[in-house]
Scaffold this motif. Structure first.
Motif, PDB file in Angstrom:
ATOM      1  N   LEU A  56     -24.695  25.335  41.681  1.00 33.41           N
ATOM      2  CA  LEU A  56     -24.630  25.534  42.956  1.00 33.41           C
ATOM      3  C   LEU A  56     -23.964  24.670  43.494  1.00 33.41           C
ATOM      4  O   LEU A  56     -23.434  23.327  43.696  1.00 33.41           O
ATOM      5  CB  LEU A  56     -26.039  24.795  43.586  1.00 33.41           C
ATOM      6  CG  LEU A  56     -26.362  25.342  45.178  1.00 33.41           C
ATOM      7  CD1 LEU A  56     -26.282  26.881  45.467  1.00 33.41           C
ATOM      8  CD2 LEU A  56     -27.727  24.583  45.331  1.00 33.41           C
ATOM      9  N   ASP A 114     -23.538  31.714  35.984  1.00 31.87           N
ATOM     10  CA  ASP A 114     -24.732  31.375  36.785  1.00 31.87           C
ATOM     11  C   ASP A 114     -24.145  30.388  37.885  1.00 31.87           C
ATOM     12  O   ASP A 114     -24.639  29.549  37.960  1.00 31.87           O
ATOM     13  CB  ASP A 114     -25.682  30.600  36.068  1.00 31.87           C
ATOM     14  CG  ASP A 114     -27.058  30.718  36.798  1.00 31.87           C
ATOM     15  OD1 ASP A 114     -27.102  31.107  37.788  1.00 31.87           O
ATOM     16  OD2 ASP A 114     -27.977  30.005  36.086  1.00 31.87           O
ATOM     17  N   THR A 124     -23.802  29.937  42.029  1.00 35.33           N
ATOM     18  CA  THR A 124     -24.325  30.200  43.472  1.00 35.33           C
ATOM     19  C   THR A 124     -23.415  29.577  44.430  1.00 35.33           C
ATOM     20  O   THR A 124     -23.334  28.334  44.457  1.00 35.33           O
ATOM     21  CB  THR A 124     -25.799  30.205  43.721  1.00 35.33           C
ATOM     22  OG1 THR A 124     -26.746  30.572  42.801  1.00 35.33           O
ATOM     23  CG2 THR A 124     -26.347  30.432  45.077  1.00 35.33           C
ATOM     24  N   TYR A 125     -22.778  30.096  45.259  1.00 32.89           N
ATOM     25  CA  TYR A 125     -21.990  29.667  46.489  1.00 32.89           C
ATOM     26  C   TYR A 125     -22.534  29.792  47.675  1.00 32.89           C
ATOM     27  O   TYR A 125     -22.619  31.241  47.794  1.00 32.89           O
ATOM     28  CB  TYR A 125     -20.457  29.998  46.399  1.00 32.89           C
ATOM     29  CG  TYR A 125     -19.643  29.338  47.315  1.00 32.89           C
ATOM     30  CD1 TYR A 125     -19.546  27.956  47.633  1.00 32.89           C
ATOM     31  CD2 TYR A 125     -18.499  30.041  47.929  1.00 32.89           C
ATOM     32  CE1 TYR A 125     -18.746  27.495  48.592  1.00 32.89           C
ATOM     33  CE2 TYR A 125     -17.563  29.865  48.801  1.00 32.89           C
ATOM     34  CZ  TYR A 125     -17.827  28.188  48.893  1.00 32.89           C
ATOM     35  OH  TYR A 125     -16.867  27.876  50.003  1.00 32.89           O
ATOM     36  N   THR A 126     -23.001  28.878  48.548  1.00 33.22           N
ATOM     37  CA  THR A 126     -23.511  29.068  49.651  1.00 33.22           C
ATOM     38  C   THR A 126     -22.759  28.199  50.758  1.00 33.22           C
ATOM     39  O   THR A 126     -22.332  27.036  50.737  1.00 33.22           O
ATOM     40  CB  THR A 126     -24.853  28.569  49.719  1.00 33.22           C
ATOM     41  OG1 THR A 126     -25.644  29.071  48.634  1.00 33.22           O
ATOM     42  CG2 THR A 126     -25.394  28.863  51.085  1.00 33.22           C
ATOM     43  N   TRP A 159     -33.611  25.035  44.661  1.00 32.61           N
ATOM     44  CA  TRP A 159     -32.800  25.378  43.754  1.00 32.61           C
ATOM     45  C   TRP A 159     -32.939  24.545  42.562  1.00 32.61           C
ATOM     46  O   TRP A 159     -33.337  24.919  41.355  1.00 32.61           O
ATOM     47  CB  TRP A 159     -31.196  25.555  44.255  1.00 32.61           C
ATOM     48  CG  TRP A 159     -30.322  26.086  43.220  1.00 32.61           C
ATOM     49  CD1 TRP A 159     -29.909  27.437  42.855  1.00 32.61           C
ATOM     50  CD2 TRP A 159     -29.657  25.471  42.107  1.00 32.61           C
ATOM     51  NE1 TRP A 159     -29.126  27.692  42.067  1.00 32.61           N
ATOM     52  CE2 TRP A 159     -28.886  26.278  41.288  1.00 32.61           C
ATOM     53  CE3 TRP A 159     -29.844  24.206  41.697  1.00 32.61           C
ATOM     54  CZ2 TRP A 159     -27.906  25.894  40.443  1.00 32.61           C
ATOM     55  CZ3 TRP A 159     -28.906  23.676  40.340  1.00 32.61           C
ATOM     56  CH2 TRP A 159     -28.239  24.532  39.864  1.00 32.61           C
TER      57      TRP A 159
END
Length: 401
Positions: free
Chosen positions: A341, A370, A372-374, A395
């Protein structure tokens, strides 16, 4: 990228280790109590232990570096491996949650801190309230407390040479990554109620460190069960950025302070590199301050902060060799197979979103399926830790089920 002589306020230690048969190693060794004050950070010679991650000694920690919500907080000294490949000692903090450990032991979050500086007093475990560097350490404490409340043990390395002998290899990935992993090993020796299940996290410099730790973990600490990595605004693409900053002609403040630290880090890992040949006379005259002052002091008008980034380098200096060395330390080259992440604030002017966008894309191409970039709208560099805290913790919880 975030943050005198600060000595931990720890004065006593009584290590009564409660053991859990499900989580305890086969052998529980007696933990040596370290000396008080600055002497804690001076390792005995020869260095005790046989392998990286072996605990040297520990002591109860009190004061500004302690996050609320822990049943105990210790400052530890443990073996790691220096940038020169030799065994060295690194310090850090181990915080244990309140309550009874779960059957398989408390999961570990090993957290890598943001920039504080290179001088020994900048080490988070030496933090003292009221110093200029204190805010560069304290902003993370609410997140640490959140994780403790959630039932996770949180360990925090100071990194190689930060607080301990030697010069801190600032933004040298393998050094940071090894220290971040080895403190998890040391913590399990300190308290056998900790499990092998591990999450890596970090912000800014620490985000950079977390990514390197994640890439190193399968071979460096294969016994740890790495479930994922959370990188808040990780430093990247300095090889592109440092040459660009050399066109800026106004006093750089914190940016100029960071450039000084970056240069010293590269020199630590590459002692034969002639950095002085690239620096201006003004910068060379100030360079000794890098090992004596934390980032807030370096960023002041009386230090590097009073120089423009352009004025740090000689006119016409060829920065290509420096950029090449910086590229070696870039996380964009890493292959991380475990869940990842990356959280980034859109208003970050320290770690620019443009480069984190690029990093996320590159890491996906490197094989991380796998990731996730937010991005958080309107959030600045330090603010990302607060803005993303709830989501990041959720997460983590999902990966620890």
């Amino acid at each position: 990228m975030s943050r005198r002589l600060a000595v931990p306020a720890a004065l006593t230690l009584s290590l009564a280790l409660a053991t859990s048969a499900a989580a305890a190693p086969k052998t529980v060794t007696k933990v040596r109590t370290g000396p008080s004050g600055e002497a804690f950070y001076a390792p005995p010679s020869p260095l005790p232990g046989k392998k990286h991650g072996d605990l040297i000694w520990a002591r109860t920690l009190t004061g500004a570096a302690v996050a609320s919500g822990a049943s105990s907080t210790k400052v530890v000294l443990y073996r790691s491996q220096g940038v020169d490949g030799k065994a060295d000692a690194v310090s850090g903090i181990v915080s244990i949650p309140k309550g009874k450990a779960p059957k398989k032991g408390w999961p570990i979050i090993t957290y890598a801190h943001g920039t504080t500086g290179i001088a020994d007093q900048c080490a988070p475990s030496r933090d003292v309230a009221g110093t200029l560097v204190h805010p560069f350490n304290a902003y993370i404490l609410p997140l640490i407390s959140r994780w403790l409340k959630a039932g996770y043990a949180v360990v925090r390395t100071d990194y190689e040479g930060l607080g301990t002998p030697g010069v801190h290899p600032y933004l040298i990935g393998n050094s940071e990554g090894r220290a971040t992993l080895d403190i998890a090993r040391a913590a399990r020796e300190l308290d056998p109620r900790l499990s092998k299940t591990t999450i890596i996290s970090g912000h800014s410099q620490g985000g950079h460190a977390a990514l390197f730790a994640a890439a190193l973990a399968p071979k460096w600490t294969p016994e740890l069960k790495l479930r994922g990595t959370v990188a808040f605004a990780p430093a990247s693409h300095l090889d592109d950025q440092i040459p660009l900053t050399s066109i800026l002609t106004t006093p750089g403040g914190g940016l100029s302070g960071l450039i000084a630290d970056i240069g010293r880090g590269i020199l630590t890992a590459n002692p034969s590199f002639d950095l002085t040949a690239l620096l201006s006379d003004q910068a060379n005259a100030l360079f000794g301050q890098v090992e004596a002052q934390c980032l807030p002091e370096l960023s002041a008008p009386t230090s590097f902060g009073g120089l423009s980034p352009k004025a740090i380098f000689k006119d016409g200096a060829d920065l290509a060799p420096l950029a090449k060395l910086l590229d070696v330390q870039d996380p964009s080259h890493l292959k991380i197979k475990t869940p990842l992440l990356i959280d980034q604030g859109s208003a970050d002017t320290t770690v620019l979103p443009l480069f984190t966008d690029q990093l996320a894309g590159e890491m996906t191409k490197n094989g991380n399926k796998d990731l996730t970039y937010t991005k958080y709208t309107g959030v600045d560099h330090a603010g990302i830790v607060t803005a993303a805290a709830k989501d990041a913790t959720a997460w983590i919880a999902k990966r620890l089920k």
